[in-house]
Design a protein around this motif. Structure first.
Motif, mmCIF file in Angstrom:
data_model
loop_
_atom_site.group_PDB
_atom_site.id
_atom_site.type_symbol
_atom_site.label_atom_id
_atom_site.label_comp_id
_atom_site.label_asym_id
_atom_site.label_seq_id
_atom_site.Cartn_x
_atom_site.Cartn_y
_atom_site.Cartn_z
ATOM 1 N N ARG A 13 -32.976 53.081 7.687
ATOM 2 C CA ARG A 13 -33.173 52.360 8.955
ATOM 3 C C ARG A 13 -34.219 52.998 9.880
ATOM 4 N NH1 ARG A 13 -29.225 48.756 8.080
ATOM 5 N NH2 ARG A 13 -27.155 49.436 7.562
ATOM 6 N N LYS A 14 -34.990 53.960 9.346
ATOM 7 C CA LYS A 14 -36.074 54.566 10.116
ATOM 8 C C LYS A 14 -37.399 54.042 9.574
ATOM 9 C CE LYS A 14 -38.216 58.798 11.596
ATOM 10 N NZ LYS A 14 -38.411 60.204 11.423
ATOM 11 N N ASN A 15 -38.253 53.578 10.481
ATOM 12 C CA ASN A 15 -39.527 52.994 10.083
ATOM 13 C C ASN A 15 -40.620 54.063 10.004
ATOM 14 O OD1 ASN A 15 -41.028 50.583 9.444
ATOM 15 N ND2 ASN A 15 -42.077 50.883 11.395
ATOM 16 N N PHE A 16 -41.401 54.039 8.921
ATOM 17 C CA PHE A 16 -42.542 54.934 8.735
ATOM 18 C C PHE A 16 -43.792 54.068 8.649
ATOM 19 C CE2 PHE A 16 -38.869 57.078 7.019
ATOM 20 C CZ PHE A 16 -39.006 58.385 7.460
ATOM 21 N N ASP A 17 -44.857 54.484 9.335
ATOM 22 C CA ASP A 17 -46.098 53.712 9.293
ATOM 23 C C ASP A 17 -47.175 54.459 8.506
ATOM 24 O OD1 ASP A 17 -46.659 55.711 11.094
ATOM 25 O OD2 ASP A 17 -47.325 54.383 12.699
ATOM 26 N N TYR A 18 -46.743 55.227 7.510
ATOM 27 C CA TYR A 18 -47.645 55.961 6.632
ATOM 28 C C TYR A 18 -47.000 56.066 5.252
ATOM 29 C CZ TYR A 18 -44.517 59.610 8.474
ATOM 30 O OH TYR A 18 -43.426 60.332 8.879
ATOM 31 N N ASP A 19 -47.837 56.373 4.245
ATOM 32 C CA ASP A 19 -47.340 56.549 2.883
ATOM 33 C C ASP A 19 -46.361 57.722 2.858
ATOM 34 O OD1 ASP A 19 -49.269 54.649 2.346
ATOM 35 O OD2 ASP A 19 -50.474 55.922 1.044
ATOM 36 N N ILE A 20 -45.336 57.599 2.029
ATOM 37 C CA ILE A 20 -44.319 58.646 1.977
ATOM 38 C C ILE A 20 -44.087 59.157 0.559
ATOM 39 C CG2 ILE A 20 -43.111 57.848 4.044
ATOM 40 C CD1 ILE A 20 -40.930 56.684 2.132
ATOM 41 N N ILE B 37 -43.880 55.313 -8.531
ATOM 42 C CA ILE B 37 -45.005 55.232 -7.610
ATOM 43 C C ILE B 37 -45.162 53.793 -7.153
ATOM 44 C CG2 ILE B 37 -47.498 55.535 -7.316
ATOM 45 C CD1 ILE B 37 -47.293 57.837 -9.369
ATOM 46 N N GLY B 38 -44.990 53.601 -5.850
ATOM 47 C CA GLY B 38 -45.242 52.304 -5.239
ATOM 48 C C GLY B 38 -46.739 52.208 -4.996
ATOM 49 N N THR B 39 -47.387 51.287 -5.676
ATOM 50 C CA THR B 39 -48.849 51.232 -5.721
ATOM 51 C C THR B 39 -49.474 50.406 -4.603
ATOM 52 O OG1 THR B 39 -48.741 49.384 -7.282
ATOM 53 C CG2 THR B 39 -48.890 51.623 -8.218
ATOM 54 N N GLY B 40 -48.679 50.061 -3.596
ATOM 55 C CA GLY B 40 -49.179 49.236 -2.492
ATOM 56 C C GLY B 40 -48.589 47.839 -2.560
ATOM 57 N N GLN B 41 -48.752 47.107 -1.501
ATOM 58 C CA GLN B 41 -48.135 45.786 -1.424
ATOM 59 C C GLN B 41 -48.611 44.860 -2.547
ATOM 60 O OE1 GLN B 41 -45.554 45.430 0.650
ATOM 61 N NE2 GLN B 41 -45.967 47.488 1.368
ATOM 62 N N ILE B 42 -49.872 45.006 -2.961
ATOM 63 C CA ILE B 42 -50.354 44.205 -4.090
ATOM 64 C C ILE B 42 -50.784 45.051 -5.282
ATOM 65 C CG2 ILE B 42 -50.935 42.127 -2.784
ATOM 66 C CD1 ILE B 42 -53.802 43.088 -2.633
ATOM 67 N N GLY B 43 -50.597 46.367 -5.186
ATOM 68 C CA GLY B 43 -50.734 47.224 -6.355
ATOM 69 C C GLY B 43 -52.098 47.827 -6.642
ATOM 70 N N ILE C 58 -48.177 52.079 1.296
ATOM 71 C CA ILE C 58 -47.625 50.937 2.047
ATOM 72 C C ILE C 58 -48.636 49.877 2.468
ATOM 73 C CG2 ILE C 58 -45.597 52.203 2.824
ATOM 74 C CD1 ILE C 58 -47.057 52.518 5.551
ATOM 75 N N THR C 59 -49.912 50.111 2.142
ATOM 76 C CA THR C 59 -50.902 49.063 2.409
ATOM 77 C C THR C 59 -51.449 48.573 1.083
ATOM 78 O OG1 THR C 59 -52.656 50.698 2.667
ATOM 79 C CG2 THR C 59 -51.520 49.982 4.688
ATOM 80 N N PHE D 272 -46.652 45.181 4.951
ATOM 81 C CA PHE D 272 -47.970 45.794 4.988
ATOM 82 C C PHE D 272 -48.042 46.802 6.134
ATOM 83 C CE2 PHE D 272 -52.431 46.333 5.760
ATOM 84 C CZ PHE D 272 -52.987 46.299 4.495
ATOM 85 N N GLY D 273 -48.203 48.066 5.784
ATOM 86 C CA GLY D 273 -48.338 49.116 6.789
ATOM 87 C C GLY D 273 -47.056 49.783 7.233
ATOM 88 N N SER D 274 -45.922 49.446 6.618
ATOM 89 C CA SER D 274 -44.677 50.119 7.004
ATOM 90 C C SER D 274 -43.671 50.130 5.857
ATOM 91 C CB SER D 274 -44.047 49.468 8.236
ATOM 92 O OG SER D 274 -43.483 48.228 7.900
ATOM 93 N N ILE D 275 -42.759 51.099 5.959
ATOM 94 C CA ILE D 275 -41.641 51.200 5.027
ATOM 95 C C ILE D 275 -40.448 51.698 5.834
ATOM 96 C CG2 ILE D 275 -42.256 53.545 4.283
ATOM 97 C CD1 ILE D 275 -41.308 52.678 1.422
ATOM 98 N N THR D 276 -39.282 51.139 5.577
ATOM 99 C CA THR D 276 -38.082 51.507 6.314
ATOM 100 C C THR D 276 -37.104 52.184 5.365
ATOM 101 O OG1 THR D 276 -38.410 49.592 7.746
ATOM 102 C CG2 THR D 276 -36.250 50.652 7.835
ATOM 103 N N VAL D 277 -36.768 53.440 5.709
ATOM 104 C CA VAL D 277 -35.856 54.253 4.899
ATOM 105 C C VAL D 277 -34.736 54.720 5.803
ATOM 106 C CG1 VAL D 277 -35.665 56.239 3.365
ATOM 107 C CG2 VAL D 277 -37.866 55.063 3.596
#
Length: 120
Positions: A17-24, A68-74, A118-119, A10-15
């Motif tokens: 090995r780099k962490n992003f704290d926003y939608d990408i 499209i990743g629709t969020g942790q619970i979609g 990501i949220t 929730f609130g992050s995605i790692t691509v």
């Protein structure tokens, strides 16, 4: 080259090995950008419904599929206009909760782009 996504929470995605704290948004060439969710928020008051303006921004000539990743619970959905736009461009769209969308992205081949919320 298509970047591998390592993880999300929730609130992050790692691509790579780099962490992003926003939608990408991941482009055809593998470049990672911050999602321009205000294009949808200005119209719908939320970034949980993708507008035509955002769909047009996401689109790249040559794309065959968008994940499209629709969020942790979609929670994220396509608006009717965005869905019609992708259909007219002959782009297959796959909307899944972000953890599932990541698995699909990491296995995908071909001219694919992706957007991950990501949220929610």
């Amino acid at each position: 080259m298509k970047p591998k996504i390592n993880a999300t929470s929730f609130g992050s995605i790692t691509v790579r090995r780099k962490n992003f704290d926003y939608d990408i948004l991941i482009r055809l060439d593998g470049q990672i950008e911050k999602r321009r969710k205000k294009l949808s928020k200005e119209i719908y008051g939320t970034s949980h419904k993708i507008s035509l303006a955002e769909a047009e921004y996401i689109y790249e000539e040559g794309t065959r599929k968008i994940i499209i990743g629709t969020g942790q619970i979609g929670f994220v959905k396509l608006s009717k206009k965005a869905r019609k736009f992708f259909k007219e461009k002959n782009i297959k769209t796959k909307l899944l909760p972000t953890p599932e969308a990541i698995k699909l992205w990491n296995k995908s081949k071909g001219k694919t782009i992706a957007m991950f919320h990501i949220t929610c």
